[in-house]
Write a protein that holds these residues in place. Sequence first.
Motif, PDB file in Angstrom:
ATOM      1  N   THR A 270      -4.145  -7.112  -3.904  1.00  7.52           N
ATOM      2  CA  THR A 270      -3.472  -6.359  -2.840  1.00  7.52           C
ATOM      3  C   THR A 270      -3.293  -4.887  -3.155  1.00  7.52           C
ATOM      4  O   THR A 270      -2.677  -4.166  -2.374  1.00  7.52           O
ATOM      5  CB  THR A 270      -2.087  -6.964  -2.563  1.00  7.52           C
ATOM      6  N   LEU A 271      -3.800  -4.432  -4.297  1.00  5.33           N
ATOM      7  CA  LEU A 271      -3.579  -3.037  -4.679  1.00  5.33           C
ATOM      8  C   LEU A 271      -4.738  -2.148  -4.225  1.00  5.33           C
ATOM      9  O   LEU A 271      -5.891  -2.561  -4.201  1.00  5.33           O
ATOM     10  CB  LEU A 271      -3.400  -2.909  -6.196  1.00  5.33           C
ATOM     11  N   THR A 272      -4.401  -0.914  -3.898  1.00  5.37           N
ATOM     12  CA  THR A 272      -5.406   0.064  -3.518  1.00  5.37           C
ATOM     13  C   THR A 272      -6.020   0.687  -4.768  1.00  5.37           C
ATOM     14  O   THR A 272      -5.496   0.546  -5.877  1.00  5.37           O
ATOM     15  CB  THR A 272      -4.780   1.166  -2.661  1.00  5.37           C
ATOM     16  N   GLY A 273      -7.100   1.413  -4.592  1.00  2.21           N
ATOM     17  CA  GLY A 273      -7.717   2.113  -5.713  1.00  2.21           C
ATOM     18  C   GLY A 273      -6.770   3.117  -6.335  1.00  2.21           C
ATOM     19  O   GLY A 273      -6.721   3.274  -7.565  1.00  2.21           O
ATOM     20  N   ASP A 274      -5.993   3.816  -5.504  1.00  5.27           N
ATOM     21  CA  ASP A 274      -5.025   4.791  -6.021  1.00  5.27           C
ATOM     22  C   ASP A 274      -3.965   4.102  -6.869  1.00  5.27           C
ATOM     23  O   ASP A 274      -3.551   4.625  -7.919  1.00  5.27           O
ATOM     24  CB  ASP A 274      -4.355   5.539  -4.867  1.00  5.27           C
ATOM     25  N   GLN A 275      -3.491   2.936  -6.431  1.00  7.39           N
ATOM     26  CA  GLN A 275      -2.462   2.226  -7.188  1.00  7.39           C
ATOM     27  C   GLN A 275      -2.992   1.749  -8.537  1.00  7.39           C
ATOM     28  O   GLN A 275      -2.285   1.785  -9.545  1.00  7.39           O
ATOM     29  CB  GLN A 275      -1.955   1.048  -6.359  1.00  7.39           C
TER      30      GLN A 275
ATOM     31  N   SER B 187      -7.647  -5.650  -7.290  1.00  3.90           N
ATOM     32  CA  SER B 187      -8.297  -4.880  -6.226  1.00  3.90           C
ATOM     33  C   SER B 187      -8.551  -5.777  -5.022  1.00  3.90           C
ATOM     34  O   SER B 187      -8.599  -7.009  -5.133  1.00  3.90           O
ATOM     35  CB  SER B 187      -9.621  -4.304  -6.721  1.00  3.90           C
ATOM     36  N   ALA B 188      -8.726  -5.156  -3.856  1.00  3.06           N
ATOM     37  CA  ALA B 188      -9.019  -5.922  -2.645  1.00  3.06           C
ATOM     38  C   ALA B 188     -10.320  -6.701  -2.804  1.00  3.06           C
ATOM     39  O   ALA B 188     -10.438  -7.845  -2.345  1.00  3.06           O
ATOM     40  CB  ALA B 188      -9.102  -4.982  -1.449  1.00  3.06           C
TER      41      ALA B 188
ATOM     42  N   SER C 153      -8.638  -3.968 -12.024  1.00  6.87           N
ATOM     43  CA  SER C 153      -9.340  -4.136 -10.744  1.00  6.87           C
ATOM     44  C   SER C 153      -9.911  -5.528 -10.574  1.00  6.87           C
ATOM     45  O   SER C 153      -9.724  -6.175  -9.533  1.00  6.87           O
ATOM     46  CB  SER C 153     -10.471  -3.110 -10.626  1.00  6.87           C
TER      47      SER C 153
ATOM     48  N   SER D 211       0.813  -1.216   0.000  1.00  7.42           N
ATOM     49  CA  SER D 211       0.000   0.000   0.000  1.00  7.42           C
ATOM     50  C   SER D 211       0.844   1.262   0.000  1.00  7.42           C
ATOM     51  O   SER D 211       0.354   2.337  -0.297  1.00  7.42           O
ATOM     52  CB  SER D 211      -0.927   0.014   1.219  1.00  7.42           C
ATOM     53  N   ASP D 212       2.141   1.146   0.331  1.00  2.44           N
ATOM     54  CA  ASP D 212       3.014   2.310   0.329  1.00  2.44           C
ATOM     55  C   ASP D 212       3.730   2.493  -1.009  1.00  2.44           C
ATOM     56  O   ASP D 212       4.471   3.443  -1.191  1.00  2.44           O
ATOM     57  CB  ASP D 212       4.069   2.191   1.447  1.00  2.44           C
TER      58      ASP D 212
END
Length: 231
Positions: A97-102, A91-92, A79, A31-32
């Motif tokens: 494991t990726l966020t919407g921003d990623q 997407s979750a 996604s 997430s970072d």
Amino acid sequence: MTRLLLVSLLALGGCHLTGKPKPDSKWKPASDTIGFATLYRQNCIGCHGLGQVVSGSIAMDTPAFLTVVPRGTLLDVISNGVPATAMPGFSAAAGGTLTGDQIEILANGIVAKKSAKHQGPLPPYAADIGDPVRGAVVFAASCASCHGKSGNGSEKAGSVVSPAYLGLVSNQYLRTIIIAGRPELGCPDFANRTPGHPMTNEDIADVTAWLVSNRKNEFGKPFAPAKPPLP
């Protein structure tokens, strides 16, 4: 006793001073990670390649692909993945494991690689499949010189009717490859398969239908045509 306590305190202090990792050396969770290059390398390049990296699926910097694929489609595929294919959802909600921003960063980074506008009319990214009988004729004219008359491959290119291949890819992927080609493998796009005679949207739909008609089940029998939905 006092001396032992002093030695212990000094030892603890030394560990704190010399053993504590620097903030920038600590492991960071996914997430970072926000840079396109890192995200693409970690999640996409193994299947889709990029630049000089050639992989099993269409490269995300293929010019014709970037011209016809809608950004919203990229977001949806990244996604949610593509059911019944090797493309997972990141997407979750889809188990990734990726966020919407990623996911936005990945889609924006891919779209940013679009080059100059394609010359001439473009087929739509998605459309219904056409007629497999006509598709066999178009395939013979536009594709057989590399893939062989029956699609089983030649010295120039591999088979496009292999059950293993057709069982792994969606109808849309077949259409996308016909439109965009695989320039990194020497496969031209729809406008350059036959010099001076770009494939029409009908041609593309018909060749897609012919390829789909070559899918076979585990017993080597063609799949039955899909039944129309009930009214």
